[in-house]
Design a protein around this motif. Structure first.
Motif, PDB file in Angstrom:
ATOM      1  N   GLY A  46       0.822  -1.204   0.000  1.00 57.46           N
ATOM      2  CA  GLY A  46       0.000   0.000   0.000  1.00 57.46           C
ATOM      3  C   GLY A  46       0.854   1.250   0.000  1.00 57.46           C
ATOM      4  O   GLY A  46       1.994   1.236   0.475  1.00 57.46           O
ATOM      5  N   ALA A  47       0.300   2.314  -0.547  1.00 55.32           N
ATOM      6  CA  ALA A  47       0.979   3.620  -0.577  1.00 55.32           C
ATOM      7  C   ALA A  47       0.114   4.619   0.171  1.00 55.32           C
ATOM      8  O   ALA A  47      -1.057   4.800  -0.158  1.00 55.32           O
ATOM      9  CB  ALA A  47       1.201   4.077  -2.017  1.00 55.32           C
ATOM     10  N   ARG A  59       1.738  20.704   9.478  1.00 61.03           N
ATOM     11  CA  ARG A  59       2.914  20.573  10.347  1.00 61.03           C
ATOM     12  C   ARG A  59       3.881  19.513   9.825  1.00 61.03           C
ATOM     13  O   ARG A  59       4.969  19.343  10.312  1.00 61.03           O
ATOM     14  CB  ARG A  59       2.447  20.246  11.772  1.00 61.03           C
ATOM     15  N   GLY A  60       3.444  18.777   8.799  1.00 57.78           N
ATOM     16  CA  GLY A  60       4.284  17.761   8.177  1.00 57.78           C
ATOM     17  C   GLY A  60       3.436  16.887   7.272  1.00 57.78           C
ATOM     18  O   GLY A  60       2.265  16.650   7.568  1.00 57.78           O
ATOM     19  N   CYS A  61       4.024  16.451   6.167  1.00 57.17           N
ATOM     20  CA  CYS A  61       3.309  15.563   5.247  1.00 57.17           C
ATOM     21  C   CYS A  61       4.338  14.818   4.414  1.00 57.17           C
ATOM     22  O   CYS A  61       5.098  15.431   3.667  1.00 57.17           O
ATOM     23  CB  CYS A  61       2.356  16.349   4.356  1.00 57.17           C
ATOM     24  N   ILE A  62       4.368  13.516   4.582  1.00 55.06           N
ATOM     25  CA  ILE A  62       5.297  12.664   3.831  1.00 55.06           C
ATOM     26  C   ILE A  62       4.534  11.406   3.427  1.00 55.06           C
ATOM     27  O   ILE A  62       3.685  10.919   4.178  1.00 55.06           O
ATOM     28  CB  ILE A  62       6.522  12.262   4.687  1.00 55.06           C
ATOM     29  N   GLY A  63       4.868  10.887   2.261  1.00 51.27           N
ATOM     30  CA  GLY A  63       4.196   9.666   1.843  1.00 51.27           C
ATOM     31  C   GLY A  63       4.886   8.974   0.698  1.00 51.27           C
ATOM     32  O   GLY A  63       5.962   9.365   0.251  1.00 51.27           O
ATOM     33  N   SER A  64       4.233   7.931   0.248  1.00 54.33           N
ATOM     34  CA  SER A  64       4.710   7.114  -0.870  1.00 54.33           C
ATOM     35  C   SER A  64       3.720   7.235  -2.020  1.00 54.33           C
ATOM     36  O   SER A  64       2.515   7.132  -1.808  1.00 54.33           O
ATOM     37  CB  SER A  64       4.786   5.639  -0.451  1.00 54.33           C
ATOM     38  N   LEU A  65       4.237   7.435  -3.209  1.00 53.85           N
ATOM     39  CA  LEU A  65       3.381   7.487  -4.397  1.00 53.85           C
ATOM     40  C   LEU A  65       3.086   6.097  -4.935  1.00 53.85           C
ATOM     41  O   LEU A  65       2.025   5.864  -5.508  1.00 53.85           O
ATOM     42  CB  LEU A  65       4.047   8.315  -5.499  1.00 53.85           C
ATOM     43  N   LEU A  71       1.214  -2.103   3.869  1.00 54.82           N
ATOM     44  CA  LEU A  71       0.468  -0.934   4.326  1.00 54.82           C
ATOM     45  C   LEU A  71       0.857  -0.554   5.751  1.00 54.82           C
ATOM     46  O   LEU A  71       1.069   0.625   6.050  1.00 54.82           O
ATOM     47  CB  LEU A  71      -1.033  -1.208   4.225  1.00 54.82           C
ATOM     48  N   ILE A  72       1.003  -1.542   6.634  1.00 54.48           N
ATOM     49  CA  ILE A  72       1.375  -1.231   8.011  1.00 54.48           C
ATOM     50  C   ILE A  72       2.748  -0.570   8.083  1.00 54.48           C
ATOM     51  O   ILE A  72       2.942   0.412   8.800  1.00 54.48           O
ATOM     52  CB  ILE A  72       1.284  -2.480   8.938  1.00 54.48           C
ATOM     53  N   GLU A  73       3.708  -1.066   7.311  1.00 55.42           N
ATOM     54  CA  GLU A  73       5.056  -0.478   7.320  1.00 55.42           C
ATOM     55  C   GLU A  73       5.057   0.904   6.679  1.00 55.42           C
ATOM     56  O   GLU A  73       5.764   1.803   7.139  1.00 55.42           O
ATOM     57  CB  GLU A  73       6.065  -1.402   6.620  1.00 55.42           C
ATOM     58  N   ASP A  74       4.264   1.085   5.626  1.00 53.71           N
ATOM     59  CA  ASP A  74       4.212   2.387   4.970  1.00 53.71           C
ATOM     60  C   ASP A  74       3.633   3.443   5.914  1.00 53.71           C
ATOM     61  O   ASP A  74       4.117   4.569   5.968  1.00 53.71           O
ATOM     62  CB  ASP A  74       3.402   2.308   3.664  1.00 53.71           C
ATOM     63  N   ILE A  76       3.718   3.343   9.286  1.00 50.13           N
ATOM     64  CA  ILE A  76       4.702   3.569  10.353  1.00 50.13           C
ATOM     65  C   ILE A  76       5.819   4.486   9.868  1.00 50.13           C
ATOM     66  O   ILE A  76       6.143   5.492  10.507  1.00 50.13           O
ATOM     67  CB  ILE A  76       5.266   2.224  10.862  1.00 50.13           C
ATOM     68  N   GLU A  77       6.412   4.142   8.736  1.00 42.41           N
ATOM     69  CA  GLU A  77       7.559   4.914   8.240  1.00 42.41           C
ATOM     70  C   GLU A  77       7.172   6.329   7.821  1.00 42.41           C
ATOM     71  O   GLU A  77       7.907   7.285   8.083  1.00 42.41           O
ATOM     72  CB  GLU A  77       8.245   4.163   7.092  1.00 42.41           C
ATOM     73  N   ASN A  78       6.016   6.483   7.176  1.00 41.75           N
ATOM     74  CA  ASN A  78       5.618   7.815   6.728  1.00 41.75           C
ATOM     75  C   ASN A  78       5.132   8.686   7.883  1.00 41.75           C
ATOM     76  O   ASN A  78       5.294   9.908   7.841  1.00 41.75           O
ATOM     77  CB  ASN A  78       4.587   7.721   5.607  1.00 41.75           C
ATOM     78  N   ALA A  79       4.562   8.089   8.922  1.00 48.21           N
ATOM     79  CA  ALA A  79       4.182   8.867  10.110  1.00 48.21           C
ATOM     80  C   ALA A  79       5.437   9.442  10.764  1.00 48.21           C
ATOM     81  O   ALA A  79       5.495  10.636  11.105  1.00 48.21           O
ATOM     82  CB  ALA A  79       3.405   8.000  11.094  1.00 48.21           C
TER      83      ALA A  79
END
Length: 191
Positions: A46-47, A59-65, A71-74, A76-79
């Motif tokens: 999942g992205a 205050r912050g926004c990061i993600g995967s395209l 999904l669980i790892e995405d 955790i890492e993006n948070a």
């Protein structure tokens, strides 16, 4: 997507940030295993984008395209990345933690959008629905569909997207590659 699943994703994101302040893992392998047993979809690729707001302001926004991890790892890492590694903001502090709200956007796969010129692009883009990726050479940037709320005008939206990509505001004249995607978005404010 049911309410319990959404709440779980938001809780995972919040715990991922909190454990950085605590200095130990709360989302250890045993906890992840139990969560995955309850919600097997979290084991699928999942992205996601995790957005952090403080008093309504970004205050912050990061993600995967692109979906390249579970999904669980995405989440955790993006948070963690949104809280501590967004280059636009200093790292989140423990004092700010209780003042933030989290939003998660689960992305569909970005699809190329063929267009002939700026007017054709204007006719094909749907403000408020379309997330947009702009690519030109080594430059790339994206805006989630939520950005249309702040930049509702087509010209303004794309001028800011061009600038975010490190290009001049009128970069649509260069006919960059455009991809669109959709999101399923939910926030702690929804509950």
């Amino acid at each position: 997507m049911d309410e319990r699943f959404k709440r779980t994703l938001l809780n995972i994101a919040r715990i991922a940030i909190k454990e950085e302040f605590l200095g130990h893992k709360e989302l250890n392998n045993e906890v992840k295993k139990r969560v995955l047993e309850m919600f097997p979809d979290l084991a699928k690729l999942g992205a996601v984008f995790v957005t952090i707001k403080e008093r309504g302001s970004l205050r912050g926004c990061i993600g995967s395209l692109i979906a390249y991890r579970t999904l669980i790892e995405d989440i955790i890492e993006n948070a963690k990345a949104a809280a501590f590694s967004d280059p636009r903001f200093p790292p989140l502090t423990p004092e700010e933690f209780d003042k933030i709200t989290l939003e998660i956007s689960i992305l569909s796969e970005p699809k190329p959008l063929a267009y002939t010129d700026i007017e054709d692009l204007r006719a094909k883009i749907v403000p408020g629905r379309d997330g947009v990726v702009l690519k030109y050479g080594s430059h790339q940037a994206t805006f989630l569909p939520q950005v249309w709320k702040e930049l509702s005008d087509f010209e303004q939206f794309f001028a800011h997207l061009c600038i975010k990509a490190g290009l001049r505001p009128n970069c649509l004249e260069l006919h960059p590659e455009i991809l669109v995607y959709y999101v399923e978005k939910f926030s702690e404010e929804d509950f």
